[in-house]
Design a protein around this motif. Structure first.
Motif, PDB file in Angstrom:
ATOM      1  N   MET A   1      12.410  14.704   7.483  1.00 21.33           N
ATOM      2  CA  MET A   1      11.613  13.749   8.265  1.00 21.33           C
ATOM      3  C   MET A   1      10.814  12.853   7.331  1.00 21.33           C
ATOM      4  SD  MET A   1       8.716  14.459  11.196  1.00 21.33           S
ATOM      5  CE  MET A   1       7.602  15.300  10.068  1.00 21.33           C
ATOM      6  N   GLN A   2      10.838  11.558   7.591  1.00 22.48           N
ATOM      7  CA  GLN A   2      10.074  10.602   6.820  1.00 22.48           C
ATOM      8  C   GLN A   2       9.080   9.882   7.724  1.00 22.48           C
ATOM      9  OE1 GLN A   2      13.887   8.890   5.009  1.00 22.48           O
ATOM     10  NE2 GLN A   2      12.386   8.442   3.423  1.00 22.48           N
ATOM     11  N   LYS A   3       7.967   9.490   7.132  1.00 19.87           N
ATOM     12  CA  LYS A   3       6.942   8.751   7.871  1.00 19.87           C
ATOM     13  C   LYS A   3       6.678   7.432   7.166  1.00 19.87           C
ATOM     14  CE  LYS A   3       4.546  12.888   9.576  1.00 19.87           C
ATOM     15  NZ  LYS A   3       3.255  13.617   9.621  1.00 19.87           N
ATOM     16  N   ILE A   4       6.463   6.386   7.938  1.00 21.27           N
ATOM     17  CA  ILE A   4       6.152   5.076   7.397  1.00 21.27           C
ATOM     18  C   ILE A   4       4.791   4.643   7.927  1.00 21.27           C
ATOM     19  CG2 ILE A   4       6.810   2.641   7.355  1.00 21.27           C
ATOM     20  CD1 ILE A   4       9.717   3.540   7.621  1.00 21.27           C
ATOM     21  N   TYR A   5       3.892   4.299   7.009  1.00 24.50           N
ATOM     22  CA  TYR A   5       2.567   3.819   7.386  1.00 24.50           C
ATOM     23  C   TYR A   5       2.475   2.327   7.069  1.00 24.50           C
ATOM     24  CZ  TYR A   5       1.381   8.789   7.395  1.00 24.50           C
ATOM     25  OH  TYR A   5       1.353  10.136   7.650  1.00 24.50           O
ATOM     26  N   LEU A   6       2.441   1.499   8.074  1.00 24.90           N
ATOM     27  CA  LEU A   6       2.301   0.066   7.872  1.00 24.90           C
ATOM     28  C   LEU A   6       0.898  -0.355   8.307  1.00 24.90           C
ATOM     29  CD1 LEU A   6       5.781  -1.197   9.128  1.00 24.90           C
ATOM     30  CD2 LEU A   6       5.008  -0.947   6.787  1.00 24.90           C
ATOM     31  N   VAL A   7      -0.084   0.055   7.524  1.00 21.34           N
ATOM     32  CA  VAL A   7      -1.471  -0.155   7.912  1.00 21.34           C
ATOM     33  C   VAL A   7      -1.955  -1.583   7.678  1.00 21.34           C
ATOM     34  CG1 VAL A   7      -3.857   0.520   7.448  1.00 21.34           C
ATOM     35  CG2 VAL A   7      -2.085   2.264   7.661  1.00 21.34           C
ATOM     36  N   PRO A   8      -1.706  -2.185   6.517  1.00 21.74           N
ATOM     37  CA  PRO A   8      -2.356  -3.472   6.259  1.00 21.74           C
ATOM     38  C   PRO A   8      -1.964  -4.556   7.267  1.00 21.74           C
ATOM     39  CG  PRO A   8      -1.434  -2.568   4.241  1.00 21.74           C
ATOM     40  CD  PRO A   8      -0.895  -1.755   5.375  1.00 21.74           C
ATOM     41  N   THR A 132      -0.341  -1.432  -0.804  1.00 19.61           N
ATOM     42  CA  THR A 132       0.126  -0.109  -1.219  1.00 19.61           C
ATOM     43  C   THR A 132      -0.999   0.930  -1.198  1.00 19.61           C
ATOM     44  OG1 THR A 132      -0.345  -0.282  -3.602  1.00 19.61           O
ATOM     45  CG2 THR A 132       1.699  -1.283  -2.802  1.00 19.61           C
ATOM     46  N   ASP A 133      -0.581   2.182  -1.125  1.00 18.42           N
ATOM     47  CA  ASP A 133      -1.516   3.308  -1.219  1.00 18.42           C
ATOM     48  C   ASP A 133      -1.489   3.869  -2.637  1.00 18.42           C
ATOM     49  OD1 ASP A 133       0.992   4.441  -1.256  1.00 18.42           O
ATOM     50  OD2 ASP A 133       0.638   5.831   0.403  1.00 18.42           O
ATOM     51  N   PHE A 134      -1.312   2.992  -3.595  1.00 17.09           N
ATOM     52  CA  PHE A 134      -1.047   3.356  -4.987  1.00 17.09           C
ATOM     53  C   PHE A 134      -2.002   2.589  -5.883  1.00 17.09           C
ATOM     54  CE2 PHE A 134       1.271   3.195  -8.988  1.00 17.09           C
ATOM     55  CZ  PHE A 134       2.012   4.373  -9.020  1.00 17.09           C
ATOM     56  N   ALA A 135      -2.593   3.272  -6.869  1.00 14.00           N
ATOM     57  CA  ALA A 135      -3.437   2.617  -7.869  1.00 14.00           C
ATOM     58  C   ALA A 135      -3.244   3.344  -9.195  1.00 14.00           C
ATOM     59  CB  ALA A 135      -4.907   2.652  -7.457  1.00 14.00           C
ATOM     60  N   VAL A 136      -3.559   2.660 -10.269  1.00  9.69           N
ATOM     61  CA  VAL A 136      -3.454   3.271 -11.600  1.00  9.69           C
ATOM     62  C   VAL A 136      -4.809   3.166 -12.290  1.00  9.69           C
ATOM     63  CG1 VAL A 136      -2.316   3.225 -13.843  1.00  9.69           C
ATOM     64  CG2 VAL A 136      -1.013   2.666 -11.780  1.00  9.69           C
ATOM     65  N   VAL A 149      -2.317   8.179  -5.660  1.00  6.69           N
ATOM     66  CA  VAL A 149      -1.544   7.895  -4.449  1.00  6.69           C
ATOM     67  C   VAL A 149      -2.216   8.604  -3.283  1.00  6.69           C
ATOM     68  CG1 VAL A 149       0.736   7.920  -3.375  1.00  6.69           C
ATOM     69  CG2 VAL A 149       0.549   7.818  -5.872  1.00  6.69           C
ATOM     70  N   GLU A 150      -2.926   7.841  -2.473  1.00 11.62           N
ATOM     71  CA  GLU A 150      -3.690   8.405  -1.362  1.00 11.62           C
ATOM     72  C   GLU A 150      -3.698   7.435  -0.189  1.00 11.62           C
ATOM     73  OE1 GLU A 150      -5.030  11.359  -1.178  1.00 11.62           O
ATOM     74  OE2 GLU A 150      -4.815  12.014  -3.264  1.00 11.62           O
ATOM     75  N   GLY A 237       5.901  -4.567  -2.549  1.00 10.20           N
ATOM     76  CA  GLY A 237       4.853  -3.556  -2.408  1.00 10.20           C
ATOM     77  C   GLY A 237       5.057  -2.700  -1.176  1.00 10.20           C
ATOM     78  N   LEU A 238       5.423  -3.333  -0.074  1.00 11.69           N
ATOM     79  CA  LEU A 238       5.720  -2.577   1.155  1.00 11.69           C
ATOM     80  C   LEU A 238       6.916  -1.647   0.948  1.00 11.69           C
ATOM     81  CD1 LEU A 238       5.317  -5.452   3.777  1.00 11.69           C
ATOM     82  CD2 LEU A 238       3.826  -3.458   3.538  1.00 11.69           C
ATOM     83  N   ALA A 239       7.927  -2.148   0.219  1.00 10.17           N
ATOM     84  CA  ALA A 239       9.125  -1.339  -0.023  1.00 10.17           C
ATOM     85  C   ALA A 239       8.793  -0.083  -0.813  1.00 10.17           C
ATOM     86  CB  ALA A 239      10.183  -2.174  -0.751  1.00 10.17           C
ATOM     87  N   PHE A 240       8.030  -0.231  -1.904  1.00  7.67           N
ATOM     88  CA  PHE A 240       7.791   0.971  -2.714  1.00  7.67           C
ATOM     89  C   PHE A 240       6.690   1.851  -2.141  1.00  7.67           C
ATOM     90  CE2 PHE A 240       4.691  -1.440  -5.479  1.00  7.67           C
ATOM     91  CZ  PHE A 240       3.683  -0.490  -5.613  1.00  7.67           C
TER      92      PHE A 240
END
Length: 382
Positions: A1-8, A132-136, A149-150, A237-240
């Motif tokens: 099962m996969q989930k997609i969050y399209l929040v922005p 993205t829910d990603f930062a470095v 990744v949060e 960004g949405l893709a990754f």
């Protein structure tokens, strides 16, 4: 099962920044760097906020934001309990804002992420960080970059205004554009890819090949190319965000932490050999994972006009097209061209490989790497 969050909520077009005019009686913290804060565009955005908002500006973001930089940003809140955070800048500014939000919510009971609106306004066309829910975050003492990744760091609103990227220098246009391409390619071949992420990645790849050379060469003379690249960055960004990334980014994070080079430029240097490795063409390995990757890379080749059915030959043509693009952008294609000292590169190789294996992007790489394989890949890339 996969989930997609399209929040922005994504707002784009000539009047995208008008969204900010509706904010009233808010405690606003604007996060950026000193260069952006000095620009007329930033001043216009700040002065365009309603007068009844309380506005604090933290303008001390540094490239590749450090842990110490995040702490400084939280301290800049002072007694303010922000209700809106606006990040304006490239990936560093938006990533810093994400780190500040994440750790501020963890360390202060008064700051509730559910009551906080996070708005990201990118001024480069590369990281896709606005969606993205990603930062470095970088630990300078250890020479390590930590991907964060949060779900809580995903912006609520992304405002895309092409006027903010019209003056980008050609080198920044090239570096960020190749980062977009790498995001899209890695998302497309990711083990977590889906029909949804593939559709976005495919569009981003096409937009890059069609528009990046012109955006680089014509600069502010071609607003259409600039706009398409700005959109491609967000689409990738949405893709990754859906599919995650792979070892191209894992290695780039590790190398960037050691040598402090531009992220997109590192990605461009790595891209050829990462594709060959994942497709089993670097070491002539035939595995289920390499067969799948070979097929997916062959599909990417067809997206950009390669009319060859044999996957191996199609992938070779894909690589030639990527190398041609890098040449058009005057970008290096080996680490020796990046002026990395060879002895230092060799000495750091084991540490780079270990950091890459532990990176959050590695689990979704199409082929599961080991130490010797990554060391061989890095040796070939020098």
């Amino acid at each position: 099962m996969q989930k997609i969050y399209l929040v922005p909520k994504i707002i784009f077009g000539d009047d995208a920044l008008d969204y900010l005019e509706d904010m009233t009686n808010e405690q606003i913290v604007m996060i950026t760097d000193r260069f952006i804060a000095s620009l007329p565009s930033f001043i216009k955005i700040k002065e365009g906020l309603a007068a009844n908002n309380a506005v604090t500006v933290f303008k001390d973001v540094v490239p590749d934001p450090l842990i110490e930089n995040i702490i400084e940003g939280i301290r800049a809140f002072g007694e303010t309990i922000p209700t809106v955070i606006i990040a304006i800048g490239g990936g560093s500014a938006i990533d810093a804002a994400k780190g500040i939000i994440y750790f501020a919510c963890k360390t202060s009971a008064q700051i509730d992420r559910n009551l906080l609106q996070f708005i990201a306004i990118p001024t480069t066309s590369g990281t896709g960080s606005e969606v993205t829910d990603f930062a470095v975050i970088t630990d300078k003492d250890k020479g390590v970059k930590y991907p964060l990744v949060e779900q809580d760091i995903l912006p609520d609103v992304a405002l895309l205004d092409t006027d903010l990227v019209m003056e980008l220098p050609s080198t920044v246009t090239a570096d960020t554009g190749i980062d977009v391409l790498t995001h899209a390619i890695e998302a497309y071949v990711s083990t977590n890819a889906s029909t949804f992420s593939d559709a976005l990645a495919e569009k981003a790849i096409k937009l890059v090949f069609e528009n990046l050379p012109e955006a680089y060469a014509a600069g502010k003379a071609n607003k259409v190319a600039r706009e398409k690249m700005h959109q491609a960055s967000t689409i990738a960004g949405l893709a990754f965000t859906m599919a995650s990334l792979g070892i191209n980014h894992s290695l780039a994070h590790a190398i960037g932490g050691k040598f402090h080079l531009v992220h997109g430029r590192i990605n461009g240097v790595l891209l050829k050999n990462v594709i060959l490795y994942n497709a089993g063409l670097l070491d002539n390995q035939r595995l289920p994972a390499t067969d799948r990757a070979l097929k997916k890379y062959g599909e990417i080749a067809q997206m950009i006009g390669v009319n060859i059915k044999n996957p191996k030959f199609a992938v070779q043509q894909l690589i030639q097209n990527i190398q041609r693009l890098l040449t058009q952008l005057d970008m290096p294609q080996t680490f020796s061209e990046l002026k990395i000292d060879e002895s230092q590169y060799i000495n750091e190789r084991s540490a780079i490989v270990q950091a890459a294996l532990n990176d959050r992007c590695t689990p979704t790489n199409p082929r599961k790497p080991n130490i010797s394989e990554l060391e061989s890949l890095l040796k070939r890339t020098y």
